[in-house]
Design a protein around this motif. Structure first.
Motif, PDB file in Angstrom:
ATOM      1  N   ALA A  55       1.068  -1.216   0.052  1.00 49.07           N
ATOM      2  CA  ALA A  55       0.534  -0.118   0.376  1.00 49.07           C
ATOM      3  C   ALA A  55       0.523   1.265   0.175  1.00 49.07           C
ATOM      4  CB  ALA A  55      -0.754   0.235   1.365  1.00 49.07           C
ATOM      5  N   LEU A  56       2.042   1.713   0.934  1.00 49.60           N
ATOM      6  CA  LEU A  56       1.985   2.158   0.941  1.00 49.60           C
ATOM      7  C   LEU A  56       3.108   2.657  -0.496  1.00 49.60           C
ATOM      8  CD1 LEU A  56       4.138   5.123   2.601  1.00 49.60           C
ATOM      9  CD2 LEU A  56       6.109   3.041   3.263  1.00 49.60           C
ATOM     10  N   LEU A  57       3.954   1.196  -1.250  1.00 47.41           N
ATOM     11  CA  LEU A  57       4.634   1.821  -2.376  1.00 47.41           C
ATOM     12  C   LEU A  57       3.842   2.389  -3.341  1.00 47.41           C
ATOM     13  CD1 LEU A  57       7.281  -1.829  -2.441  1.00 47.41           C
ATOM     14  CD2 LEU A  57       7.654   0.638  -1.615  1.00 47.41           C
ATOM     15  N   ASP A  58       2.522   2.193  -3.518  1.00 44.09           N
ATOM     16  CA  ASP A  58       1.832   2.388  -4.663  1.00 44.09           C
ATOM     17  C   ASP A  58       1.525   3.850  -4.441  1.00 44.09           C
ATOM     18  OD1 ASP A  58      -2.265   1.945  -4.886  1.00 44.09           O
ATOM     19  OD2 ASP A  58      -0.200   1.800  -6.378  1.00 44.09           O
ATOM     20  N   MET A  59       1.256   4.042  -2.541  1.00 44.51           N
ATOM     21  CA  MET A  59       0.719   5.367  -2.618  1.00 44.51           C
ATOM     22  C   MET A  59       1.788   6.539  -2.989  1.00 44.51           C
ATOM     23  SD  MET A  59      -0.631   6.813   1.393  1.00 44.51           S
ATOM     24  CE  MET A  59       0.686   7.013   2.306  1.00 44.51           C
ATOM     25  N   TYR A  72       6.251   4.222  -5.332  1.00 46.61           N
ATOM     26  CA  TYR A  72       7.848   4.307  -5.111  1.00 46.61           C
ATOM     27  C   TYR A  72       9.054   4.258  -6.295  1.00 46.61           C
ATOM     28  CZ  TYR A  72      11.914   1.967  -2.611  1.00 46.61           C
ATOM     29  OH  TYR A  72      12.601   1.835  -2.187  1.00 46.61           O
ATOM     30  N   GLN A  73       8.554   3.687  -7.136  1.00 48.79           N
ATOM     31  CA  GLN A  73       9.138   3.703  -8.601  1.00 48.79           C
ATOM     32  C   GLN A  73      10.050   5.137  -8.854  1.00 48.79           C
ATOM     33  OE1 GLN A  73      10.892   0.472  -9.205  1.00 48.79           O
ATOM     34  NE2 GLN A  73       9.049  -0.457  -7.393  1.00 48.79           N
ATOM     35  N   LYS A  74       8.743   5.561  -8.734  1.00 47.88           N
ATOM     36  CA  LYS A  74       9.060   6.381  -9.589  1.00 47.88           C
ATOM     37  C   LYS A  74      10.140   7.772  -8.537  1.00 47.88           C
ATOM     38  CE  LYS A  74       6.125  11.312 -10.740  1.00 47.88           C
ATOM     39  NZ  LYS A  74       6.069  12.140 -10.371  1.00 47.88           N
ATOM     40  N   LEU A  75       9.400   7.661  -7.216  1.00 48.36           N
ATOM     41  CA  LEU A  75      10.448   8.582  -5.591  1.00 48.36           C
ATOM     42  C   LEU A  75      12.137   7.924  -6.676  1.00 48.36           C
ATOM     43  CD1 LEU A  75       8.393   8.084  -2.615  1.00 48.36           C
ATOM     44  CD2 LEU A  75       9.073  10.384  -3.982  1.00 48.36           C
ATOM     45  N   CYS A  76      12.114   6.444  -6.451  1.00 49.59           N
ATOM     46  CA  CYS A  76      13.225   5.970  -7.181  1.00 49.59           C
ATOM     47  C   CYS A  76      14.489   6.155  -8.045  1.00 49.59           C
ATOM     48  CB  CYS A  76      13.267   4.662  -6.841  1.00 49.59           C
ATOM     49  SG  CYS A  76      13.213   3.188  -5.248  1.00 49.59           S
ATOM     50  N   ALA A  77      12.788   6.744  -9.483  1.00 45.72           N
ATOM     51  CA  ALA A  77      13.586   7.763  -9.868  1.00 45.72           C
ATOM     52  C   ALA A  77      14.121   8.885 -10.110  1.00 45.72           C
ATOM     53  CB  ALA A  77      12.974   6.851 -11.323  1.00 45.72           C
ATOM     54  N   ALA A 112      22.240  11.424  -9.826  1.00 45.30           N
ATOM     55  CA  ALA A 112      23.483  12.191 -10.987  1.00 45.30           C
ATOM     56  C   ALA A 112      23.873  13.766 -10.763  1.00 45.30           C
ATOM     57  CB  ALA A 112      22.814  11.347 -12.331  1.00 45.30           C
ATOM     58  N   ASP A 113      23.026  14.101 -10.730  1.00 49.07           N
ATOM     59  CA  ASP A 113      23.025  15.804 -10.710  1.00 49.07           C
ATOM     60  C   ASP A 113      24.280  16.009  -9.208  1.00 49.07           C
ATOM     61  OD1 ASP A 113      19.983  16.692 -11.917  1.00 49.07           O
ATOM     62  OD2 ASP A 113      21.885  16.451 -13.132  1.00 49.07           O
ATOM     63  N   GLY A 114      24.604  14.868  -8.845  1.00 48.91           N
ATOM     64  CA  GLY A 114      25.294  15.288  -7.688  1.00 48.91           C
ATOM     65  C   GLY A 114      24.883  15.854  -6.656  1.00 48.91           C
ATOM     66  N   ARG A 115      23.460  15.919  -6.154  1.00 52.35           N
ATOM     67  CA  ARG A 115      22.638  16.531  -5.269  1.00 52.35           C
ATOM     68  C   ARG A 115      21.799  15.012  -3.859  1.00 52.35           C
ATOM     69  NH1 ARG A 115      16.963  17.932  -7.374  1.00 52.35           N
ATOM     70  NH2 ARG A 115      16.750  18.147  -4.952  1.00 52.35           N
ATOM     71  N   LEU A 116      22.669  15.082  -2.907  1.00 51.98           N
ATOM     72  CA  LEU A 116      22.646  14.261  -1.975  1.00 51.98           C
ATOM     73  C   LEU A 116      21.099  13.659  -1.283  1.00 51.98           C
ATOM     74  CD1 LEU A 116      25.576  15.416   0.171  1.00 51.98           C
ATOM     75  CD2 LEU A 116      25.358  13.310  -1.310  1.00 51.98           C
ATOM     76  N   VAL A 117      20.149  13.004  -2.299  1.00 50.99           N
ATOM     77  CA  VAL A 117      19.304  13.383  -2.166  1.00 50.99           C
ATOM     78  C   VAL A 117      18.610  11.885  -1.756  1.00 50.99           C
ATOM     79  CG1 VAL A 117      16.574  12.828  -3.184  1.00 50.99           C
ATOM     80  CG2 VAL A 117      18.052  15.254  -3.457  1.00 50.99           C
ATOM     81  N   GLY A 118      18.117  11.078  -1.244  1.00 54.24           N
ATOM     82  CA  GLY A 118      17.715   9.807  -0.346  1.00 54.24           C
ATOM     83  C   GLY A 118      16.526   9.722   0.419  1.00 54.24           C
ATOM     84  N   LEU A 119      16.037   8.004   0.168  1.00 55.89           N
ATOM     85  CA  LEU A 119      14.790   7.537  -0.226  1.00 55.89           C
ATOM     86  C   LEU A 119      14.939   6.220   1.639  1.00 55.89           C
ATOM     87  CD1 LEU A 119      13.316   6.765  -3.021  1.00 55.89           C
ATOM     88  CD2 LEU A 119      13.158   8.335  -1.522  1.00 55.89           C
ATOM     89  N   GLY A 120      14.089   6.498   2.531  1.00 53.84           N
ATOM     90  CA  GLY A 120      14.195   5.829   3.838  1.00 53.84           C
ATOM     91  C   GLY A 120      12.417   4.714   4.187  1.00 53.84           C
TER      92      GLY A 120
END
Lengths: 287, 803, 193
Positions: free
Chosen positions: B433-437, B440-445, B452-460
């Motif tokens: 339910a969470l991955l769908d809401m 998640y795939q889009k967030l990972c992308a 790739a732009d050098g930004r320190l972005v992360g997902l937890g």
């Protein structure tokens, strides 16, 4: 956390206030907005024998534009300046800086001059005063004197105010035509004192940087005007290369940065440079 | 107690559920929004004096002498007491583990900065503080034990000399075949972590007004008490008073989050009152006192965590080593927080072999106290962050490694390796339910592209079990071996058709009175406004405990339903007389007692109440004529802990899955939370608005924990975090907007299937944010393993490659 | 500490529409004066150093932190506290909004939030997100996580806009009605109440 006992006076004139200060020296403390002093009193870290409340001196709360300056009287609240008609046009830097000062609830009571006289190194108003080359008007038993902001701040929580002197007005020169400006700061939370901050004003003339003012705050005992960085910027072509060089000079100029739980000394030095760089970029975009 | 508590909403005697499950207007609110609620500092009693406390400026020192004569002579001062008075007149505090407590005022030596040394009662707090300045205390400094490592050193000074060591507790618990799991592992992943002290900081600090009546030796304590009966018993033991001469009157609190106990303050005021000839003495702990030495510091932990894994990501073993700095005494029950992780030791995962190597040590810091979550928040962080590390090493997505380890949905009730039983749950459904809401795939992308732009972005992405409805046996390993946490309610109906519920706890903010009203309204077919909740003190109320361990919502639902049912049976017996039938022929529906075979023959409960009160001559001989009943709910099926601490302790297991997106600014070390999504499941939501409020509050505290809140001490155990300028509470700017979704997997064990949820998100948010930060840092090969992830720490990590 | 006890100072001000006068030690904070001398205990103390905002009251319509103000500083001014808002048992729209949108849990910070919001909405009946956050950012809540508080203030703004009145305007109107010479009992007002 209740204040210790003190005497209280509510003078009706500047002369009366100064007279009380002359009589009691450092045993007396001026009460304007109280946003800094009262917390210290509640914690019993400040123990003045006499509080001199200047709120009832008529005319001290004036804010007006004259002689190319925005004159802010000793009792003018930070919020009053923030809402001064047309400030967004006449002095956008001051407006932006004020919005970083604590929270509206503090600014409703706190005074501009009070913040300057308190001289907290991480406060925005002292840095703005230095960056704008503000003039501080000081009244003492021997009359009135003026001082440049840059000379006014001596060290941590200390200004050139003598025990018998009262800061009666701060005069901020209006920005020159075409001035760009920026305030950048890092705080742990919105409204907190800055870990490190920078104020930059400059113009672009003939595609070159002109009249740069670069001040960093929160990193040392007083706001620091970075002459070397300004020299580097003066006449330089606006762009990342100029910012980078100037920022490096800013970082170098920082002496004895504060080291505490929020940021290390090395960090403050480095972040000062980063803030300066971001402020230069933004100021140039506005110029 | 035997009473048939309805297990589901369908079983309630109403044809339509109107209140349960809805976010009804709270009964508490009109009084709160008008400022009328009587928080303890509102209390003014005739002759009341005010207490101020002189505290130790040293972390460890012998008290050589105290000269309080000038204070005693000051006009307006009525009593001054010291540790010698406390030693003479009281017993040392009970602690867990036993034997690590002292008196309410330091006696002979002080063990932490801020420990109360002398107390004064005067006609105002202003004067009392003036009096403190006249007191001269001579100290002889002792060597300071500044942290847990120092406590373990061979030449460490001893906090309690009589124990011969600073180790309060040290034991290794082994559940299942741990050695084999690690020996056979394809991969062992390990890391060290450090969680720094933080704490509850409710907006209202502790306060009390105590009077010790010299004529009848009756001690009356008014205060901001979380558990009045518990506190009352403890007062009786400490002050040497008979248990029925101690009356605790609990006032509504401005929040608690675990620590509203304040025993020292109560005992100090009791002694002052005694010394002041029985005058009531008020002590309101100010914020500086709270930060310095209040019940506000928790979880001072060094962890080593190891996972044994198969190549496919299955975790076969978990080892947790914990060194927890308890502070100067065990009076705050900080040890309990180190024991609670047993209730959900292995989280959502089916890990059959686990080990807990636990050491609790005494140092010269403030004694640890309870805080929301009661221990698992740091435990969940280190577990989840190590899972992520394992995922990285195995090239698995964090969602995937978790999915592969979940306890399957059909395996419940499920007994975990450390002994507790999870009632129900569907972790995979929550994850999906969470991955769908959150897409998640889009967030990972997006994250990858930002990277790739050098930004320190992360997902937890983390998931936890949030245990609810505590029992003492969860803490058996630190000496609390009993079971049974009661909550009783007396429900009465009257001749006007109104309901009154009498109970033994005051409000803390979770809307508990409203919940009771909702439940009773849907039992007696009235509105919540028809229900009056009457608080009763410790000597009057039915058996009670009050809020704690995410229990109260479930417990009071059980108590209210149980009492309602008992009352229904009583009313039915009387109705049978009126309807001229047998009690078994009577049913209760929509407020009416009616003949099951002929429902038009009915009588309203108000009418029955009237008969009971006016016509006791009509009633069956052995019946109790009062239209009221009391039921005490306790969690069913709790078992005593075995020698490895295994027990059925927390009754319910709510679960949550959180996803956080952060960006770390490498130039400043600051963290921005860019997005927050969660799915949580706490069974039936009796009041969904209340639950959501608890979730958001837990998230705010979790953000504070991960990024802002920390009590810092220097190398002499001097506290550096002295005010709200340094202890940073999240403001509206720091708490993200959260997208939430609720799943409902009811509990098979609780009334109406609700699970305890009050501590909720605090179990999960710190882990989610830390895992996101580490994901952001992972391309640089860096890991942040200290909480909070302050700008200072992150900048140092990024620029000096150091921790 | 001086040998002499500092003299008390005479203070006269208006609190919730009533004239109040007292003789106080100058060190008494405005918060303590309200809570202790006037028994207006709806204003709460959360930190006593001007950070949390639980003590927020209005001074001449401006939200201020009463814990870091002296009562003597308020002399000659108008103070408004939470107790002024409800009108004979009927909740003020701001209060009703907090109830309707569940903007409180323990309620300790709530009077402070409501008073701060009152100033904002009087000045800015349809505040932007930024303006809303700016005001709320100066108040600390430990229970709600703020989401419901934001909703409450938005809802209050909507309610007031529908009524076509500002929150303080509403108060003033109610006070005027109470003060109307139709058997009102203001009674004595010296020496504090």
């Amino acid at each position: 956390m209740k204040p210790p006992a003190f005497e209280y006076a509510s003078p009706a004139s500047v002369a009366e206030a100064v007279g009380l200060l002359a009589e009691r020296g450092f045993d007396a403390k001026i009460l304007a907005g109280g946003q800094s002093l009262m917390a210290l009193l509640n914690m019993r870290l400040a123990r003045p024998e006499l509080l001199v409340d200047i709120a009832r001196v008529p005319g001290l709360d004036s804010i007006d534009i004259s002689g190319g300056c925005l004159g802010v009287g000793a009792m003018a609240r930070q919020r009053s300046l923030e809402f001064f008609p047309g400030l967004a046009d006449s002095h956008p830097l001051l407006l932006a800086g004020l919005r970083h000062v604590a929270h509206p609830q503090n600014r409703n009571q706190g005074t501009v001059c009070g913040s300057l006289a308190h001289a907290d190194p991480a406060a925005e108003l002292p840095a703005l005063a230095v960056a704008t080359e503000a003039e501080l008007v000081i009244e003492g038993p021997n009359g009135r004197r003026s001082e440049r902001a840059e000379d006014f701040f001596v060290t941590y929580l200390t200004t050139t105010l003598e025990a018998d002197e009262l800061l009666v007005e701060a005069r901020f020169p209006l920005p020159a035509e075409g001035s760009g400006w920026s305030v950048q700061e890092v705080t742990r939370r919105h409204g907190d004192f800055a870990l490190a901050g920078a104020v930059v004003t400059l113009r672009i003339a003939d595609a070159r940087v002109a009249d740069p003012h670069v001040v960093v705050f929160g990193v040392g005992a007083v706001p620091l005007r970075c002459a070397a960085a300004e020299q580097s910027l003066d006449g330089a072509e606006p762009g990342p290369a100029a910012w980078k060089e100037a920022a490096a000079l800013v970082a170098e100029a920082v002496e004895d940065p504060l080291d505490d739980v929020h940021a290390s000394a090395a960090q403050r030095r480095s972040v000062a440079g980063v803030m300066a760089s971001r402020a230069m970029e933004e100021a140039a975009a506005r110029a | 107690m035997s009473s048939r508590i309805p297990n589901s909403l369908e079983e309630l005697p109403v044809s339509e559920i109107r209140w349960i499950g809805k976010g009804v207007e709270r009964l508490e609110d009109p009084s709160l929004v008008t400022g009328r609620t009587e928080f303890i500092d509102n209390v003014v009693l005739p002759g009341m004096l005010h207490c101020a406390i002189l505290r130790s400026p040293y972390a460890h020192a012998r008290i050589v002498s105290i000269d309080s004569s000038a204070a005693e002579e000051m006009e307006g001062v009525y009593a001054v007491i010291t540790g010698s008075d406390a030693a003479r007149l009281t017993n040392p505090a009970t602690t867990a583990p036993e034997g690590w407590g002292g008196y309410c005022l330091a006696h002979e030596k002080t063990r932490f900065v801020g420990e109360p040394v002398v107390a004064v009662a005067a006609t105002s707090r202003y004067l009392a503080e003036d009096a403190l300045e006249l007191i001269i205390v001579e100290y002889e400094e002792l060597p300071v034990v500044a942290n847990a490592q120092a406590a373990l050193a061979d030449d460490a000074a001893l906090i309690f000399e009589e124990h011969g060591s600073n180790v309060m507790f040290a034991r290794k618990f082994t559940w299942g075949e741990v050695a084999a799991a690690f020996a056979d592992a394809d991969l062992v992943v390990a890391d060290d972590y450090h969680w720094n002290r933080l704490g509850a900081n409710p907006m209202e600090t502790f306060g009390c007004v105590v009077d010790w009546n010299p004529a009848d030796d009756m001690l009356t304590c008014r205060g901001s008490f979380q558990s009045q009966s518990h506190m009352g018993l403890a007062r009786s033991l400490v002050l040497g008073l008979p248990s029925n001469r101690v009356r605790m009157i609990s006032h509504p609190h401005g929040g608690s989050f675990g620590g509203k106990g304040g025993f020292r303050g109560v005992d100090i005021c009791a002694l002052l009152s005694k010394a002041a000839d029985g005058r009531p003495v008020k002590w309101i702990e100010d914020r500086l006192e709270y930060l310095l030495a209040g019940a506000g510091q928790s979880w001072d932990r060094e962890y080593t965590l190891e996972l044994a894994l198969k190549n496919d990501g299955t975790v076969t073993g978990l080892r947790v080593k914990l060194l927890d700095d308890m502070g100067g005494t065990a009076e705050g029950f900080g040890a309990v927080s180190a024991a609670k992780p047993l209730a959900a030791f292995t989280g959502c995962y089916a890990i059959r072999a686990a080990e807990y190597d636990l050491a609790l040590v005494a140092t010269n810091k403030v004694p640890q106290s309870p805080y929301r979550g009661m221990g698992p928040p740091p435990h969940n962080w280190v577990l989840e962050q190590t899972m992520d590390k394992a995922a990285r090493e195995l090239g698995l997505d964090p969602a995937e490694i978790r999915r592969r380890n979940y306890i399957p949905a059909d395996a419940f009730p499920y007994t975990i390796a450390s002994g507790n039983e999870y009632d129900s749950g569907n972790y995979e459904a929550a994850l999906d339910a969470l991955l769908d809401m959150a897409d998640y795939q889009k967030l990972c992308a997006e994250r990858d592209s930002a990277r790739a732009d050098g930004r320190l972005v992360g997902l937890g992405l983390v998931n936890t079990v949030e245990p609810g409805v505590f029992d003492w046996n969860a803490y058996a390993i630190v000496g609390m071996e009993s079971t049974g946490v009661p909550e009783g309610i007396t429900v009465a109906v009257d001749v006007m058709g109104r309901i009154t519920a009498r109970l033994g706890f005051s409000l803390e903010g979770q809307g508990q009175y409203t919940l009771v009203a909702q439940v009773l309204a849907d039992y007696f077919a009235v509105t919540p406004a028809d229900v009056s909740i009457v608080y009763q003190d410790s000597l009057s109320a039915p058996p009670h405990f009050g809020p704690g361990g995410s229990r109260l919502g479930v417990a009071i639902t059980g108590a209210a339903l149980g009492a309602a049912h008992l009352l229904e049976c009583k009313l039915a017996r009387v109705a049978a007389v009126l309807l001229q039938c047998e009690p078994d022929d009577v049913e209760f529906m929509d407020g009416f007692l009616r003949l099951r075979a002929m429902p038009e023959a009915k009588v309203h409960f108000a009418e029955v109440a009237g008969v009971m009160l006016a016509r006791s001559d009509l009633l069956p001989e052995d019946s109790d004529p009062q239209p009221q009943a009391t039921y005490v709910w306790t969690a069913p099926g709790r078992t005593p802990a075995d020698e490895q601490g295994r027990a059925k302790s927390y009754l319910t297991a709510a679960n949550a899955c959180h996803l956080v997106k952060v960006e770390v600014d490498p130039d400043t070390g600051t963290v921005d939370i860019l997005g927050y999504w969660l799915v949580d499941d706490c069974g039936t939501r009796l009041n969904p608005v209340t639950v959501e409020g608890q979730t958001m509050g837990g998230i705010a505290q979790g953000v504070g924990a991960a990024l802002l809140e920390e009590y810092v001490y220097d190398e002499s155990a001097q506290p550096l975090t002295s005010s709200f300028m340094d202890y940073l509470l999240p403001s509206v700017y720091e708490v993200p907007r959260v997208e939430k979704k609720a799943l409902t997997t009811p509990s098979p064990f609780t009334p109406l299937g609700a699970k305890g949820c009050g501590e909720g998100a605090m179990h999960t948010t710190p882990a989610a944010i830390m895992c996101a930060i580490n994901d952001a840092l992972s391309p640089l090969g860096l890991s942040a393993r200290e909480v909070p992830a302050s700008p200072r720490r992150l900048w140092k990590l990024l620029h000096e490659n150091a921790d | 500490m001086g040998e002499n006890k500092p003299a008390k100072v005479a203070v006269a001000l208006t609190v919730n529409g009533r004239s109040v006068s007292a003789e106080l030690e100058p060190r008494v904070t405005l918060a303590d004066f309200l809570r202790v001398d006037l028994a207006l205990t709806g204003t709460h103390l959360g930190c006593e150093h001007g950070v949390c905002g639980a003590c927020t009251v209005l001074l001449d319509g401006r939200a201020v932190r009463s814990c870091i103000m002296l009562a003597v500083q308020a002399a000659g001014h108008e103070v408004t506290t939470i107790e002024a808002l409800a009108n004979e048992g009927e909740l003020h729209p701001l209060q009703q909004a907090f109830v309707d949108k569940h903007g409180l849990q323990c309620g300790f910070c709530t009077p402070g939030f409501i008073m701060a919001a009152a100033e904002l909405l009087e000045r800015d009946p349809d505040p932007s997100e930024q303006a809303l956050l700016e005001t709320l950012g100066g108040q600390v809540c430990r229970c709600t996580g703020y989401e419901a508080i934001i909703e409450s203030v938005r809802d209050a703004a909507e309610k007031l806009r529908q009524q076509g009145v500002g929150p303080l305007e509403l108060l003033a109107a109610a006070l005027e009605k109470k003060a109307a010479p139709s058997g009102d009992d203001t009674g004595g007002n010296g020496g504090g109440e």
